[in-house]
Design a protein around this motif. Structure first.
Motif, mmCIF file in Angstrom:
data_model
loop_
_atom_site.group_PDB
_atom_site.id
_atom_site.type_symbol
_atom_site.label_atom_id
_atom_site.label_comp_id
_atom_site.label_asym_id
_atom_site.label_seq_id
_atom_site.Cartn_x
_atom_site.Cartn_y
_atom_site.Cartn_z
ATOM 1 N N SER A 192 0.605 -1.265 -0.751
ATOM 2 C CA SER A 192 -0.274 0.505 0.052
ATOM 3 C C SER A 192 0.986 1.508 -0.015
ATOM 4 N N ARG A 193 1.923 1.288 0.375
ATOM 5 C CA ARG A 193 2.796 2.732 0.413
ATOM 6 C C ARG A 193 3.941 2.255 -0.544
ATOM 7 N N TYR A 194 4.096 1.235 -1.711
ATOM 8 C CA TYR A 194 5.014 1.430 -2.304
ATOM 9 C C TYR A 194 4.316 0.596 -3.973
ATOM 10 N N PRO A 195 3.421 0.711 -4.180
ATOM 11 C CA PRO A 195 2.560 0.515 -5.483
ATOM 12 C C PRO A 195 3.579 0.405 -6.409
ATOM 13 N N ALA A 196 4.256 1.353 -6.358
ATOM 14 C CA ALA A 196 5.396 1.479 -7.166
ATOM 15 C C ALA A 196 6.616 0.221 -7.635
ATOM 16 N N GLY A 198 8.665 -2.391 -7.881
ATOM 17 C CA GLY A 198 8.275 -3.563 -9.360
ATOM 18 C C GLY A 198 8.727 -5.030 -8.193
ATOM 19 N N ARG A 199 9.710 -4.711 -7.778
ATOM 20 C CA ARG A 199 10.237 -6.037 -6.613
ATOM 21 C C ARG A 199 9.513 -7.058 -5.871
ATOM 22 N N LEU A 200 8.971 -5.540 -4.909
ATOM 23 C CA LEU A 200 7.850 -5.993 -4.252
ATOM 24 C C LEU A 200 6.249 -6.842 -4.838
ATOM 25 N N ASP A 201 6.350 -5.925 -6.013
ATOM 26 C CA ASP A 201 5.003 -6.325 -5.991
ATOM 27 C C ASP A 201 5.209 -8.632 -6.606
ATOM 28 N N ARG A 202 6.755 -8.472 -7.523
ATOM 29 C CA ARG A 202 6.807 -9.881 -7.914
ATOM 30 C C ARG A 202 7.603 -10.747 -7.401
ATOM 31 N N LEU A 203 7.165 -10.377 -5.677
ATOM 32 C CA LEU A 203 7.401 -11.409 -4.857
ATOM 33 C C LEU A 203 6.055 -11.827 -4.210
ATOM 34 N N VAL A 204 5.217 -10.505 -3.785
ATOM 35 C CA VAL A 204 4.278 -10.591 -3.485
ATOM 36 C C VAL A 204 3.193 -11.871 -4.406
#
Length: 285
Positions: A192-196, A198-204
């Motif tokens: 929610s705090r780092y929507p941009a 990409g590494r976090l998005d790929r992890l999730v």
């Protein structure tokens, strides 16, 4: 590109010479001639080979990755401006605002280095391990042996790769699912705090696709209480069961979590931590 590599090499040598070994957690002996870090010490702190650091400093290694540059910036205790300069000199864009930062401020590194008797690991907002000391390696195993992408607590708990395979059995007094639930809640907050990022998005996305437990918690887990002191028993392959207090300390302004393990003086856990100190070389990871 040659001049860029030369600039990177010059910065690397200059900042290595500048950093005090004591501030990096190394014992300074009378016979030491170099005022700053030795090349092998920088390699150890950054989780790189000495030969690779040598080739970087001699402008013979081409195109270091963003992960390598980030590890060197943390090892050299650079400021954010210096870190960005190092990225640019390597031909890379510095980390953008709005993404999870892996930068560990120099003051936090100096503080952690001076607490060498305590196992300490510093994690970013996505629970990636970005700094650790020798006692952390002695207690949990050396993170430098893992690929950088695997040095993540969520991967250790829910993944099926090297991080999960290397994680020692741990029993928590808060129950078997407490840690997993709190990590999922933290990742939901980070998204929610780092929507941009990409590494976090790929992890999730990866964990939701490959782990039923993670997917279930991601869908059903409500907001949880903040991390509090926990008592954990770690099954160490050499020492056996070690009962320790685990605290998660938030670093204001840096979005980092410093995880520490301690034991009351005179307790069995304290004695086993002492044994770990004796049986492992006293130098930071």
């Amino acid at each position: 590109m040659a001049s860029s590599r030369s600039g990177f090499a010059e910065l690397l040598r200059a900042w290595r010479d500048r950093l005090s070994p004591a501030d990096a957690g190394f014992t300074v002996t009378d016979g030491r001639r170099a005022p700053g870090l030795r090349r092998e010490e920088l390699a150890q702190l950054a989780g790189l080979s000495v030969d690779y650091v040598l080739r970087l400093e001699q402008s013979r290694a081409k195109n270091p990755s963003a992960q390598v540059v980030g590890a060197l910036a943390r090892a050299l205790q650079l400021s954010r401006a210096e870190r960005d300069q190092l990225y640019r000199s390597a031909g890379l864009l510095p980390p953008r605002d709005g993404t999870v930062s892996t930068h560990v401020p120099a003051g936090i590194q100096r503080l952690a280095a001076r607490l060498g008797d305590v196992p300490i690991g510093v994690f970013s907002a996505d629970w990636t391990l970005v700094w650790w000391n020798t006692m952390w390696s002695a207690l949990h195993g050396d993170p430098a042996l893992l690929p950088a992408v695997e040095r993540n607590l969520a991967r250790a708990l829910f993944g099926n790769g090297a991080a999960h395979a290397s994680m020692l059995p741990v029993r928590s007094e808060r129950g078997p699912d407490a840690l997993a639930a709190s990590i999922v809640v933290d990742l939901k907050d980070a998204v929610s705090r780092y929507p941009a990022d990409g590494r976090l998005d790929r992890l999730v996305r990866e964990l939701r696709e490959t782990s039923d437990a993670f997917a279930r918690l991601w869908t059903t887990q409500p907001a949880a209480a903040q991390h509090t002191t926990d008592r954990k028993t770690i099954l160490h392959p050499e020492i056996g069961d070690i009962l320790l207090d685990c605290d998660v300390l938030v670093v204001p302004g840096a979005d980092l979590r410093m995880v520490t393990y301690t034991a009351a003086a005179g307790s069995s856990g304290a004695g086993k931590l002492d044994l770990l100190r004796v049986t492992h070389v006293a130098k930071p990871a």
